[in-house]
Design a protein around this motif. Structure first.
Motif, PDB file in Angstrom:
ATOM      1  N   ARG A   1       0.810  -1.233   0.000  1.00  9.67           N
ATOM      2  CA  ARG A   1       0.000   0.000   0.000  1.00  9.67           C
ATOM      3  C   ARG A   1       0.835   1.271   0.000  1.00  9.67           C
ATOM      4  O   ARG A   1       0.302   2.364  -0.181  1.00  9.67           O
ATOM      5  CB  ARG A   1      -0.909   0.013   1.223  1.00  9.67           C
ATOM      6  CG  ARG A   1      -2.122  -0.869   1.104  1.00  9.67           C
ATOM      7  CD  ARG A   1      -2.921  -0.869   2.383  1.00  9.67           C
ATOM      8  NE  ARG A   1      -2.347  -1.754   3.373  1.00  9.67           N
ATOM      9  CZ  ARG A   1      -2.786  -1.853   4.626  1.00  9.67           C
ATOM     10  NH1 ARG A   1      -3.787  -1.084   5.028  1.00  9.67           N
ATOM     11  NH2 ARG A   1      -2.234  -2.705   5.469  1.00  9.67           N
ATOM     12  N   TRP A   2       2.146   1.134   0.227  1.00  7.71           N
ATOM     13  CA  TRP A   2       2.981   2.319   0.407  1.00  7.71           C
ATOM     14  C   TRP A   2       4.138   2.354  -0.581  1.00  7.71           C
ATOM     15  O   TRP A   2       4.687   1.330  -0.955  1.00  7.71           O
ATOM     16  CB  TRP A   2       3.512   2.345   1.847  1.00  7.71           C
ATOM     17  CG  TRP A   2       2.374   2.311   2.822  1.00  7.71           C
ATOM     18  CD1 TRP A   2       1.446   3.289   3.037  1.00  7.71           C
ATOM     19  CD2 TRP A   2       1.993   1.222   3.661  1.00  7.71           C
ATOM     20  NE1 TRP A   2       0.522   2.887   3.976  1.00  7.71           N
ATOM     21  CE2 TRP A   2       0.833   1.615   4.381  1.00  7.71           C
ATOM     22  CE3 TRP A   2       2.516  -0.051   3.903  1.00  7.71           C
ATOM     23  CZ2 TRP A   2       0.198   0.788   5.300  1.00  7.71           C
ATOM     24  CZ3 TRP A   2       1.886  -0.883   4.821  1.00  7.71           C
ATOM     25  CH2 TRP A   2       0.746  -0.456   5.506  1.00  7.71           C
ATOM     26  N   THR A   3       4.502   3.556  -0.983  1.00  7.30           N
ATOM     27  CA  THR A   3       5.602   3.755  -1.921  1.00  7.30           C
ATOM     28  C   THR A   3       6.919   3.839  -1.159  1.00  7.30           C
ATOM     29  O   THR A   3       7.063   4.682  -0.270  1.00  7.30           O
ATOM     30  CB  THR A   3       5.407   5.058  -2.716  1.00  7.30           C
ATOM     31  OG1 THR A   3       4.177   4.984  -3.439  1.00  7.30           O
ATOM     32  CG2 THR A   3       6.559   5.284  -3.680  1.00  7.30           C
ATOM     33  N   PRO A   4       7.906   2.993  -1.479  1.00  9.01           N
ATOM     34  CA  PRO A   4       9.215   3.104  -0.839  1.00  9.01           C
ATOM     35  C   PRO A   4      10.036   4.229  -1.474  1.00  9.01           C
ATOM     36  O   PRO A   4      10.616   4.067  -2.554  1.00  9.01           O
ATOM     37  CB  PRO A   4       9.847   1.725  -1.086  1.00  9.01           C
ATOM     38  CG  PRO A   4       9.189   1.227  -2.328  1.00  9.01           C
ATOM     39  CD  PRO A   4       7.812   1.830  -2.370  1.00  9.01           C
ATOM     40  N   HIS A   5      10.074   5.365  -0.819  1.00 12.01           N
ATOM     41  CA  HIS A   5      10.732   6.548  -1.391  1.00 12.01           C
ATOM     42  C   HIS A   5      12.241   6.383  -1.479  1.00 12.01           C
ATOM     43  O   HIS A   5      12.901   7.116  -2.236  1.00 12.01           O
ATOM     44  CB  HIS A   5      10.406   7.770  -0.541  1.00 12.01           C
ATOM     45  CG  HIS A   5       8.952   7.991  -0.314  1.00 12.01           C
ATOM     46  ND1 HIS A   5       8.053   8.191  -1.346  1.00 12.01           N
ATOM     47  CD2 HIS A   5       8.216   8.031   0.835  1.00 12.01           C
ATOM     48  CE1 HIS A   5       6.839   8.348  -0.842  1.00 12.01           C
ATOM     49  NE2 HIS A   5       6.918   8.259   0.470  1.00 12.01           N
ATOM     50  N   THR A   6      12.802   5.464  -0.719  1.00  7.64           N
ATOM     51  CA  THR A   6      14.252   5.333  -0.581  1.00  7.64           C
ATOM     52  C   THR A   6      14.833   4.204  -1.415  1.00  7.64           C
ATOM     53  O   THR A   6      16.010   3.871  -1.282  1.00  7.64           O
ATOM     54  CB  THR A   6      14.593   5.104   0.898  1.00  7.64           C
ATOM     55  OG1 THR A   6      13.699   4.094   1.424  1.00  7.64           O
ATOM     56  CG2 THR A   6      14.385   6.373   1.704  1.00  7.64           C
ATOM     57  N   ALA A   7      14.026   3.585  -2.269  1.00  4.22           N
ATOM     58  CA  ALA A   7      14.502   2.473  -3.094  1.00  4.22           C
ATOM     59  C   ALA A   7      15.332   2.997  -4.262  1.00  4.22           C
ATOM     60  O   ALA A   7      15.213   4.147  -4.681  1.00  4.22           O
ATOM     61  CB  ALA A   7      13.314   1.673  -3.619  1.00  4.22           C
ATOM     62  N   GLY A   8      16.194   2.116  -4.771  1.00  2.00           N
ATOM     63  CA  GLY A   8      16.903   2.432  -5.999  1.00  2.00           C
ATOM     64  C   GLY A   8      18.256   3.083  -5.774  1.00  2.00           C
ATOM     65  O   GLY A   8      18.866   2.980  -4.716  1.00  2.00           O
ATOM     66  N   ASP A   9      18.701   3.792  -6.792  1.00  2.00           N
ATOM     67  CA  ASP A   9      20.047   4.359  -6.830  1.00  2.00           C
ATOM     68  C   ASP A   9      20.066   5.702  -6.112  1.00  2.00           C
ATOM     69  O   ASP A   9      19.627   6.721  -6.651  1.00  2.00           O
ATOM     70  CB  ASP A   9      20.485   4.515  -8.289  1.00  2.00           C
ATOM     71  CG  ASP A   9      21.920   4.996  -8.417  1.00  2.00           C
ATOM     72  OD1 ASP A   9      22.661   4.920  -7.414  1.00  2.00           O
ATOM     73  OD2 ASP A   9      22.289   5.456  -9.511  1.00  2.00           O
ATOM     74  N   VAL A  10      20.537   5.689  -4.872  1.00  2.00           N
ATOM     75  CA  VAL A  10      20.666   6.919  -4.098  1.00  2.00           C
ATOM     76  C   VAL A  10      22.088   7.010  -3.580  1.00  2.00           C
ATOM     77  O   VAL A  10      22.801   6.002  -3.467  1.00  2.00           O
ATOM     78  CB  VAL A  10      19.671   6.963  -2.916  1.00  2.00           C
ATOM     79  CG1 VAL A  10      18.246   6.907  -3.414  1.00  2.00           C
ATOM     80  CG2 VAL A  10      19.947   5.850  -1.919  1.00  2.00           C
ATOM     81  N   ARG A  11      22.509   8.204  -3.255  1.00  2.00           N
ATOM     82  CA  ARG A  11      23.853   8.398  -2.712  1.00  2.00           C
ATOM     83  C   ARG A  11      23.995   7.620  -1.402  1.00  2.00           C
ATOM     84  O   ARG A  11      23.080   7.616  -0.580  1.00  2.00           O
ATOM     85  CB  ARG A  11      24.110   9.882  -2.486  1.00  2.00           C
ATOM     86  CG  ARG A  11      25.566  10.191  -2.168  1.00  2.00           C
ATOM     87  CD  ARG A  11      25.771  11.659  -1.942  1.00  2.00           C
ATOM     88  NE  ARG A  11      27.184  11.984  -1.788  1.00  2.00           N
ATOM     89  CZ  ARG A  11      27.647  13.150  -1.332  1.00  2.00           C
ATOM     90  NH1 ARG A  11      26.792  14.119  -1.007  1.00  2.00           N
ATOM     91  NH2 ARG A  11      28.948  13.355  -1.225  1.00  2.00           N
ATOM     92  N   TYR A  12      25.126   6.992  -1.208  1.00  2.00           N
ATOM     93  CA  TYR A  12      25.437   6.161  -0.036  1.00  2.00           C
ATOM     94  C   TYR A  12      24.532   4.918   0.035  1.00  2.00           C
ATOM     95  O   TYR A  12      24.445   4.286   1.072  1.00  2.00           O
ATOM     96  CB  TYR A  12      25.343   6.960   1.268  1.00  2.00           C
ATOM     97  CG  TYR A  12      26.216   8.177   1.289  1.00  2.00           C
ATOM     98  CD1 TYR A  12      27.595   8.083   1.067  1.00  2.00           C
ATOM     99  CD2 TYR A  12      25.681   9.438   1.507  1.00  2.00           C
ATOM    100  CE1 TYR A  12      28.388   9.214   1.068  1.00  2.00           C
ATOM    101  CE2 TYR A  12      26.491  10.578   1.522  1.00  2.00           C
ATOM    102  CZ  TYR A  12      27.836  10.456   1.298  1.00  2.00           C
ATOM    103  OH  TYR A  12      28.636  11.576   1.308  1.00  2.00           O
ATOM    104  N   GLY A  13      23.882   4.595  -1.066  1.00  2.00           N
ATOM    105  CA  GLY A  13      23.066   3.394  -1.109  1.00  2.00           C
ATOM    106  C   GLY A  13      23.771   2.280  -1.841  1.00  2.00           C
ATOM    107  O   GLY A  13      24.968   2.383  -2.127  1.00  2.00           O
TER     108      GLY A  13
END
Length: 238
Positions: free
Chosen positions: A184-196
């Protein structure tokens, strides 16, 4: 003018306020200046002053008698926290909590989590689990808790998910189970992010207009084995 809500989460690797590392961690948590802060594997003396704090409990199956202030999951809020619910037993105990609070966006619900890592209670703790079994059982507990959520109240899910999103090396069945529970919720922190890629995540049914991460290492040395993240959220109709 858009009304915004700042949410941050970080696993701080059991830092405490009496250590040099803990003091550096505390400074970062203060400088993040979040409205809602979800801290995992920490203790209260690291959290900013002047807020309201709840935690998921002190029993997640490991002996903490030598460090009784430790908590797996803590939620800090600028405003009072109400309707607090935790998991009384099993893999979600001490790791999962739900609370409501008032924010610049109105009332929101926060689901704060520290989902067990792959080998929880396999060779340490109770030593009665198999790889990923505690993680999957905790997902079951989260599913039960969220089944009764009123969809009219925005929900923010944040904390240590112990999975990278999208999938990297975790078993497909484990990855799919987490996605199913959080559908039901969007994972805003998924994918290619700095320090990820991250395993500390923020998901919601709001819109994210800004995301910032910070490293687990500063100029002095290691702060945590996790990167931290903050999201600026707005209502989807803003």
């Amino acid at each position: 003018m858009t009304t915004e809500l700042t949410v941050a989460t970080w696993n701080i690797m059991w830092a405490n306020g009496s250590s040099a590392r803990g003091r550096r961690v505390r400074n970062i948590l203060r400088e993040v200046d979040a409205d809602l802060l979800i801290v995992t594997e920490g203790q209260r003396d690291l959290l900013p002053e002047g807020g309201h704090i709840v935690d998921a409990g002190s029993d997640w199956g490991y002996d903490i008698t030598k460090s009784p202030e430790r908590r797996k999951t803590m939620l800090w809020s600028r405003k009072p926290l109400t309707d607090v619910t935790t998991v009384p037993s099993g893999a979600g105990a001490g790791r999962v909590l739900v609370a409501h609070t008032d924010t610049p966006l109105g009332q929101v619900r926060v689901l704060a989590v520290c989902i067990p890592w792959a080998s929880a209670h396999v060779s340490t703790g109770r030593r009665d689990a198999s790889n990923w079994s505690e993680h999957l059982e905790c997902c079951d507990h989260i599913e039960v808790l969220t089944a009764g959520f009123d969809p009219r109240i925005p929900t923010i899910v944040a904390g240590d998910f112990n999975q990278r999103l999208p999938r990297v090396r975790q078993p497909i069945r484990v990855h799919e189970r987490l996605l199913e529970v959080l559908d039901r919720w969007t994972p805003h922190t998924a994918g290619d992010v700095r320090y990820g890629p991250l395993i500390d995540h923020i998901a919601s049914d709001l819109s994210c207009i800004n995301l910032r991460t910070w490293s687990g290492t500063d100029d002095v040395g290691r702060l945590s084995d996790h990167s931290g993240v903050t999201c600026t959220l707005v209502r989807r109709d803003s």
